[in-house]
Scaffold this motif. Structure first.
Motif, PDB file in Angstrom:
ATOM      1  N   ARG A   1      44.665  71.651  33.756  1.00  0.00           N
ATOM      2  CA  ARG A   1      45.341  72.453  32.738  1.00  0.00           C
ATOM      3  C   ARG A   1      44.344  73.020  32.199  1.00  0.00           C
ATOM      4  O   ARG A   1      44.414  73.957  33.503  1.00  0.00           O
ATOM      5  N   SER A   2      44.270  73.660  31.371  1.00  0.00           N
ATOM      6  CA  SER A   2      43.185  74.874  31.006  1.00  0.00           C
ATOM      7  C   SER A   2      42.013  75.310  31.668  1.00  0.00           C
ATOM      8  O   SER A   2      41.688  76.146  31.867  1.00  0.00           O
ATOM      9  N   PHE A   3      41.641  73.706  32.076  1.00  0.00           N
ATOM     10  CA  PHE A   3      39.947  73.944  32.272  1.00  0.00           C
ATOM     11  C   PHE A   3      40.553  74.830  34.355  1.00  0.00           C
ATOM     12  O   PHE A   3      39.053  75.580  34.584  1.00  0.00           O
ATOM     13  N   CYS A   4      41.097  75.059  34.629  1.00  0.00           N
ATOM     14  CA  CYS A   4      41.175  75.683  35.886  1.00  0.00           C
ATOM     15  C   CYS A   4      41.700  77.227  35.582  1.00  0.00           C
ATOM     16  O   CYS A   4      41.662  77.620  36.599  1.00  0.00           O
ATOM     17  N   ASN A   5      42.402  77.946  34.468  1.00  0.00           N
ATOM     18  CA  ASN A   5      41.372  78.976  34.135  1.00  0.00           C
ATOM     19  C   ASN A   5      40.807  79.972  34.064  1.00  0.00           C
ATOM     20  O   ASN A   5      39.972  80.377  35.242  1.00  0.00           O
ATOM     21  N   ALA A   6      39.955  79.913  32.829  1.00  0.00           N
ATOM     22  CA  ALA A   6      38.866  80.962  32.360  1.00  0.00           C
ATOM     23  C   ALA A   6      37.570  80.729  33.842  1.00  0.00           C
ATOM     24  O   ALA A   6      37.256  80.718  34.751  1.00  0.00           O
ATOM     25  N   GLY A   7      37.656  79.199  33.056  1.00  0.00           N
ATOM     26  CA  GLY A   7      36.235  78.292  34.103  1.00  0.00           C
ATOM     27  C   GLY A   7      36.348  78.030  35.424  1.00  0.00           C
ATOM     28  O   GLY A   7      35.330  78.390  36.277  1.00  0.00           O
ATOM     29  N   GLY A   8      37.462  77.942  35.616  1.00  0.00           N
ATOM     30  CA  GLY A   8      37.380  77.242  37.264  1.00  0.00           C
ATOM     31  C   GLY A   8      37.990  78.676  38.145  1.00  0.00           C
ATOM     32  O   GLY A   8      37.674  78.632  39.293  1.00  0.00           O
ATOM     33  N   GLN A   9      38.423  79.595  37.344  1.00  0.00           N
ATOM     34  CA  GLN A   9      38.846  81.018  38.092  1.00  0.00           C
ATOM     35  C   GLN A   9      37.400  81.625  38.064  1.00  0.00           C
ATOM     36  O   GLN A   9      36.651  81.860  39.249  1.00  0.00           O
ATOM     37  N   ARG A  10      36.445  81.284  37.303  1.00  0.00           N
ATOM     38  CA  ARG A  10      35.131  81.578  37.684  1.00  0.00           C
ATOM     39  C   ARG A  10      34.310  81.696  38.494  1.00  0.00           C
ATOM     40  O   ARG A  10      33.259  81.859  39.080  1.00  0.00           O
ATOM     41  N   LEU A  11      34.294  80.100  38.516  1.00  0.00           N
ATOM     42  CA  LEU A  11      33.814  78.975  39.961  1.00  0.00           C
ATOM     43  C   LEU A  11      34.293  79.372  40.920  1.00  0.00           C
ATOM     44  O   LEU A  11      33.458  79.563  41.990  1.00  0.00           O
ATOM     45  N   GLN A  12      35.620  79.942  40.956  1.00  0.00           N
ATOM     46  CA  GLN A  12      36.110  80.272  42.507  1.00  0.00           C
ATOM     47  C   GLN A  12      35.140  80.890  42.669  1.00  0.00           C
ATOM     48  O   GLN A  12      34.958  81.918  43.979  1.00  0.00           O
ATOM     49  N   THR A  13      34.995  82.256  41.882  1.00  0.00           N
ATOM     50  CA  THR A  13      35.172  83.740  42.255  1.00  0.00           C
ATOM     51  C   THR A  13      33.949  83.579  42.828  1.00  0.00           C
ATOM     52  O   THR A  13      32.915  84.070  43.897  1.00  0.00           O
ATOM     53  N   LEU A  14      32.518  82.724  41.878  1.00  0.00           N
ATOM     54  CA  LEU A  14      31.313  82.759  42.703  1.00  0.00           C
ATOM     55  C   LEU A  14      31.442  81.660  43.592  1.00  0.00           C
ATOM     56  O   LEU A  14      30.178  82.461  44.744  1.00  0.00           O
ATOM     57  N   CYS A  15      32.038  80.634  43.998  1.00  0.00           N
ATOM     58  CA  CYS A  15      32.189  80.688  45.548  1.00  0.00           C
ATOM     59  C   CYS A  15      31.955  81.297  46.592  1.00  0.00           C
ATOM     60  O   CYS A  15      31.733  81.360  47.428  1.00  0.00           O
ATOM     61  N   ASP A  16      33.042  81.697  46.281  1.00  0.00           N
ATOM     62  CA  ASP A  16      33.948  82.794  47.473  1.00  0.00           C
ATOM     63  C   ASP A  16      33.030  84.226  47.010  1.00  0.00           C
ATOM     64  O   ASP A  16      32.655  84.724  48.238  1.00  0.00           O
ATOM     65  N   SER A  17      31.645  84.993  46.241  1.00  0.00           N
ATOM     66  CA  SER A  17      30.698  85.164  46.732  1.00  0.00           C
ATOM     67  C   SER A  17      29.748  85.087  47.281  1.00  0.00           C
ATOM     68  O   SER A  17      28.406  85.704  48.042  1.00  0.00           O
TER      69      SER A  17
END
Length: 473
Positions: free
Chosen positions: A300-316
């Protein structure tokens, strides 16, 4: 031989300045008063002015010059350079405490307030520093004031005199009253007095000086700002981390704190729950110094802000450290961790464990072997093994009842151009949508081509709307 006439006698002090009296008026030389006037004669008086004939001093009101093009004005209703009318200005003699001979007939104000119905009742002098708050408890004829000088004074509303002084030992940040209670906000404490029964309470805390307070629904809310050096006293989030290797021995539904480096994260996806509702899901993998890795499922909500930030860091190309507070252990396909409503995720926390784990990962953990404790039916841990496509075929992997977990590195050569989605049926069955496949009838509406069992009846229909559904292979 030069003959001179007799020198005229020097005029006396009175005669010398008597001639200048009419020209200079009653203005005394300010330099003469200071004892450093060098002019002789000086066009200003070098004598003290005689006292007035009466005991009272007349008001020194400014002279109102006549307006251009008209006669002289009497000053009433006309505004000065400051934009105020005479009745809006304060009488200078009244302000200085000298009685004005005009009394109530003075055209200038003898009051501090300008509004109608307001008047100065008393001037309360007693505090050495600025006033931080004023409180007037209900049903009491006392006024309470708190100051930065560390004093709380109690004033009699009838006489205007200070009846009592309380030294609170610290500067007062604010002062309020609620019913019979008086609250004073100090540094690290709130003092409460009950004016009816004399009870005194101290509300202790460690957050600095209280600047504001409000009472609502029988609860006191206080706002304060920590002072320099006091932020270390504020309680921080406490973790009780356990190594990932120890999670293997914990029971299902146990609550655990874990910290690890995020080495993989999947995009957020929408899945259908058993009750027919959709929810967001995101999966990532954590590894730590124990040489183990575990799967963490974010809901649920953990996938949005925190999850997107982790996704951005890993993709970079970065590998952030993630601290998980209150994660729940599950045993579906091995041991895994999932988020619940009370779970807290902290990305790259400023703690010693995170710094030590980051140093280990950069030094050896990034390329070192890792054993996963997730995605296994049995409790025996496994190691991901890289296989080629030919090895998958030769070893007949994936043909047994037990799944085979491998890693494949390959290049995509061809993408099949089949439909990746289909049109779904819009019929609602209970609280969820049918999502059966429909087709376009070419007349602007959609035909349901699947049979829907509702109360043991086969139902078909025609609709003008649909919803695309993604096909996953």
């Amino acid at each position: 031989m030069e003959v001179r006439g007799p020198r005229a006698a020097m005029p006396t002090e009175e005669g010398r300045y008597g001639r200048l009296w009419a020209r200079t008026g009653t203005k005394v030389c300010s330099f003469w008063l200071e004892g450093r006037c060098t002019r002789n004669p000086c066009r200003f008086l070098h004598v003290e002015l005689p006292p007035p004939r009466n005991n009272n001093i007349a008001c020194r009101h400014p002279v109102v010059k006549p307006k251009s093009g008209g006669g002289a004005s009497n000053g009433k209703g006309s505004k000065g350079k400051d934009g105020f009318k005479p009745e809006e200005r304060l009488c200078q003699h009244w302000v200085s405490g000298i009685s004005c001979v005009k009394g109530d007939k003075c055209e200038f104000r003898h009051s501090w307030s300008r509004g109608e119905g307001f008047s100065l009742l008393a001037k309360l002098d007693g505090h050495d520093k600025g006033i931080a708050g004023i409180a007037f408890p209900s049903g009491l004829d006392k006024l309470y004031t708190g100051s930065n000088d560390g004093m709380v004074k109690i004033w009699d509303c009838h006489t205007g005199q200070c009846s009592d002084t309380v030294n609170v030992g610290s500067e007062v940040g604010c002062l309020i009253s609620e019913g019979p209670w008086v609250f004073a906000g100090l540094r690290n404490v709130i003092k409460a007095w009950n004016v009816e029964n004399g009870a005194v309470f101290d509300l202790q805390f460690s957050s600095g000086l209280v600047f504001s307070m409000v009472v609502d629904n029988n609860m006191l809310f206080a706002g304060c700002q920590p002072c320099f050096g006091e932020d270390e006293l504020i309680p921080r989030q406490q973790f009780h981390f356990q190594p990932i290797s120890d999670i293997e021995g914990l029971e299902s539904n146990s609550i655990v704190d874990v910290i690890g480096v995020v080495c993989f994260i999947s995009p957020a996806s929408s899945i259908m729950r058993k009750n027919g509702t959709e929810t967001l899901k995101r999966t990532l993998r954590l590894k730590d110094e124990s040489g183990r890795s575990v799967e963490l499922t974010m809901w649920r909500s953990f996938c949005n802000a925190g999850g997107q930030r982790l996704q951005t860091l890993c993709d970079s190309g970065h590998s952030p450290v993630l601290a998980v507070k209150s994660g729940r252990i599950s045993e579906f396909n091995g041991k895994a961790i999932g988020t619940i409503s009370s779970t807290q995720l902290t990305i790259d926390p400023d703690i010693e464990e995170a710094r030590r784990l980051k140093e280990w990962f950069d030094r050896e953990g990034k390329d070192g072997p890792t054993v996963s404790i997730s995605r296994e039916v049995s409790t025996i841990s496994r190691t991901d093994v890289r296989k080629t496509i030919s090895q998958i075929k030769d070893e007949k992997l994936g043909t047994s009842e037990k799944p085979d977990w491998i890693a494949v590195c390959a290049t995509i050569m061809y993408i099949k151009n089949d439909n990746f989605c289909y049109m779904g049926c819009p019929i609602m069955i209970g609280d969820r949508q049918c999502n059966k496949k429909v087709t376009n009838n070419g007349m602007g509406s959609i035909d349901v081509i699947a049979v829907i069992d509702v109360l043991m009846n086969a139902i078909t229909g025609t609709f003008s709307s649909f919803r695309y559904r993604t096909i996953l292979g």
